[in-house]
Design a protein around this motif. Structure first.
Motif, PDB file in Angstrom:
ATOM      1  N   GLN A 190       2.008   1.652  -3.548  1.00  0.00           N
ATOM      2  CA  GLN A 190       0.924   2.132  -4.408  1.00  0.00           C
ATOM      3  C   GLN A 190       0.714   3.630  -4.266  1.00  0.00           C
ATOM      4  O   GLN A 190       0.282   4.299  -5.210  1.00  0.00           O
ATOM      5  CB  GLN A 190      -0.376   1.387  -4.063  1.00  0.00           C
ATOM      6  CG  GLN A 190      -0.373  -0.078  -4.499  1.00  0.00           C
ATOM      7  CD  GLN A 190      -1.541  -0.864  -3.916  1.00  0.00           C
ATOM      8  OE1 GLN A 190      -2.375  -0.331  -3.170  1.00  0.00           O
ATOM      9  NE2 GLN A 190      -1.594  -2.154  -4.236  1.00  0.00           N
TER      10      GLN A 190
ATOM     11  N   LEU B   7      -3.357   5.366   6.697  1.00  0.00           N
ATOM     12  CA  LEU B   7      -2.990   4.050   6.190  1.00  0.00           C
ATOM     13  C   LEU B   7      -2.751   3.081   7.345  1.00  0.00           C
ATOM     14  O   LEU B   7      -3.182   1.912   7.300  1.00  0.00           O
ATOM     15  CB  LEU B   7      -1.734   4.165   5.330  1.00  0.00           C
ATOM     16  CG  LEU B   7      -1.234   2.888   4.648  1.00  0.00           C
ATOM     17  CD1 LEU B   7      -2.324   2.279   3.776  1.00  0.00           C
ATOM     18  CD2 LEU B   7       0.002   3.185   3.808  1.00  0.00           C
TER      19      LEU B   7
ATOM     20  N   TRP C 282      -4.885  -0.387   8.137  1.00  0.00           N
ATOM     21  CA  TRP C 282      -4.228  -1.685   8.236  1.00  0.00           C
ATOM     22  C   TRP C 282      -4.463  -2.317   9.606  1.00  0.00           C
ATOM     23  O   TRP C 282      -4.731  -3.520   9.716  1.00  0.00           O
ATOM     24  CB  TRP C 282      -2.720  -1.535   7.992  1.00  0.00           C
ATOM     25  CG  TRP C 282      -1.999  -2.848   8.094  1.00  0.00           C
ATOM     26  CD1 TRP C 282      -1.807  -3.769   7.104  1.00  0.00           C
ATOM     27  CD2 TRP C 282      -1.396  -3.391   9.278  1.00  0.00           C
ATOM     28  NE1 TRP C 282      -1.120  -4.857   7.596  1.00  0.00           N
ATOM     29  CE2 TRP C 282      -0.854  -4.657   8.921  1.00  0.00           C
ATOM     30  CE3 TRP C 282      -1.260  -2.941  10.593  1.00  0.00           C
ATOM     31  CZ2 TRP C 282      -0.203  -5.461   9.847  1.00  0.00           C
ATOM     32  CZ3 TRP C 282      -0.598  -3.751  11.507  1.00  0.00           C
ATOM     33  CH2 TRP C 282      -0.077  -4.992  11.139  1.00  0.00           C
TER      34      TRP C 282
ATOM     35  N   ARG D  19       0.826  -1.214   0.000  1.00  0.00           N
ATOM     36  CA  ARG D  19       0.000   0.000   0.000  1.00  0.00           C
ATOM     37  C   ARG D  19       0.857   1.260   0.000  1.00  0.00           C
ATOM     38  O   ARG D  19       0.493   2.262  -0.619  1.00  0.00           O
ATOM     39  CB  ARG D  19      -0.956  -0.028   1.196  1.00  0.00           C
ATOM     40  CG  ARG D  19      -2.010  -1.111   1.066  1.00  0.00           C
ATOM     41  CD  ARG D  19      -3.000  -1.094   2.193  1.00  0.00           C
ATOM     42  NE  ARG D  19      -3.936  -2.213   2.076  1.00  0.00           N
ATOM     43  CZ  ARG D  19      -4.865  -2.503   2.970  1.00  0.00           C
ATOM     44  NH1 ARG D  19      -4.974  -1.764   4.073  1.00  0.00           N
ATOM     45  NH2 ARG D  19      -5.676  -3.524   2.786  1.00  0.00           N
TER      46      ARG D  19
END
Length: 401
Positions: free
Chosen positions: A288, A309, A313, A285
């Protein structure tokens, strides 16, 4: 092709390769005494005789031998109301040293610990994938550097090397984004044997997640449950099992390999635990988003991950861990689930809180709900678990909580 060719690591799990060294194996009663002192702290001869059932004379002979070999140190005499003062004996931190090699999918690390499990020195290498020859060269160079930095008197006290490594490492090439042939050497060569021959040391080998569990059992702080499932979050999430106070590696050394367990994501889809609660998910991630993922493998306490993020997660990982461990309770009624990993301390605490909250929403009818606790060793658990292998193999009896 035979099974030993296909799966050499599990077949060798828990075994040792014997090289030469200057510290001999301790006799059973000596191991018992060392184990008791390690567990309870400084003890006098009379207390050891009471705990072991050995005669006072036998205990005196053992204690004298261990002291002469530099494994025990005398404490200050403790005077009672009557009789001679008792003299408690404690472990000598410099009595023995242990090497621990952690081989991971993104990094390798070599540590030296003293008799108490304190890390004296370390070396680390980060890579895109574990190339066999590079890992072996790193291990040999690290041992040379680390032992070369020790006082002359300490070098003969190096009492073995433990390796913590994912089993079937060659199977993960695709996940790591490399051609399978680049990791094929792990299938056919034996790092444990080769290091033993070149270093002339006794070398042990254990699954990396099992080693993390071993570190919690041997070096963890506080009172340990007699039966617990240890969850360790790294590139992939893994685990270890403690039953009746003793590490249970299983017949192939992979007991507690919880990564493939079925779990549920926040959308209700059934997936494997390792596809949700592993750091490879966070790594992808970050990439990305065009952010640097390399810092994940440097030091967990210096992570620079966007809060949004990390929150996403953590919520997904906690939900998946709760579902997977709930299922595991149907097989063994663990008293506790302990969560640790290559993660910041604050994140570990958050995960524990969120798994507890998920348990509040789950049906435990017919099951005993386990306590959810944070592991107490932290990011160094795999390397420390590796170093614990020669400690357990040569100086202690079967370790219990």
């Amino acid at each position: 092709m035979s099974d030993i060719t296909e799966k050499p690591a599990p077949a060798l799990a828990g075994k040792e390769t014997r090289g030469t060294n200057q510290m001999g194996m301790r006799a059973q009663n000596e191991r018992l005494v060392l184990t008791l002192i390690r567990r309870h702290g400084a003890l006098a001869k009379a207390e050891i005789a009471r705990l072991t059932g050995l005669s006072a004379q036998t205990v005196s002979v053992i204690m004298r031998s261990l002291e002469e070999d530099g494994l025990l140190l005398k404490g200050e005499p403790q005077r009672g109301k009557v009789g001679q003062p008792s003299v408690p004996m404690r472990l000598n931190p410099d009595g023995a040293l242990f090497l621990g090699l952690k081989v991971g999918r993104r990094s390798a690390e070599m540590i030296v610990t003293d008799f108490l499990g304190t890390i004296v020195a370390r070396r680390k290498r980060i890579y895109a994938y574990p190339d066999y020859d590079e890992v072996k060269a790193f291990a040999l160079a690290s041992v040379a550097e680390l032992t070369g930095g020790l006082p002359d008197a300490s070098r003969p006290r190096i009492s073995g090397l433990g390796i913590a490594i994912p089993f079937l490492l060659w199977d993960w090439a695709k996940v790591l984004g490399v051609e399978p042939e680049k990791m094929a050497a792990w299938r056919h060569r034996d790092l444990q044997r080769e290091l033993s021959e070149e270093l002339e040391l006794q070398v042990y080998l254990q699954n990396d997640a099992t080693s993390a569990c071993s570190a919690e059992l041997v070096f963890g702080t506080g009172e340990q449950p007699a039966n617990f499932l240890h969850v360790f979050i790294a590139f992939f999430v893994g685990g270890g099992v403690v039953l009746n106070g003793t590490l249970f590696p299983g017949p192939t050394g992979s007991a507690g390999a919880i990564g493939p367990l079925p779990a549920v994501d926040l959308s209700g889809n059934r997936r494997q635990l390792m596809d949700i609660a592993s750091l490879v998910v966070l790594e992808r991630r970050l990439e990305q988003m065009g952010l640097d993922s390399g810092m994940l493998w440097e030091n967990p306490e210096t992570w620079d991950v966007p809060d949004v993020l990390l929150r996403e997660w953590t919520a997904e990982a906690a939900n998946a861990i709760a579902h997977a461990t709930h299922a595991a309770m149907g097989v063994i009624d663990f008293e506790a689930v302990k969560i640790d990993g290559w993660i910041p301390k604050r994140l570990r605490e958050d995960l524990v809180d969120q798994v507890r909250a998920r348990f509040d929403q789950m049906d435990f009818t017919g099951l005993e709900r386990p306590a959810v606790e944070a592991g107490t060793v932290g990011a160094d658990a795999r390397a420390l678990g590796a170093a614990s292998q020669p400690l357990l193999g040569r100086f202690l009896v079967g370790y219990t909580a």
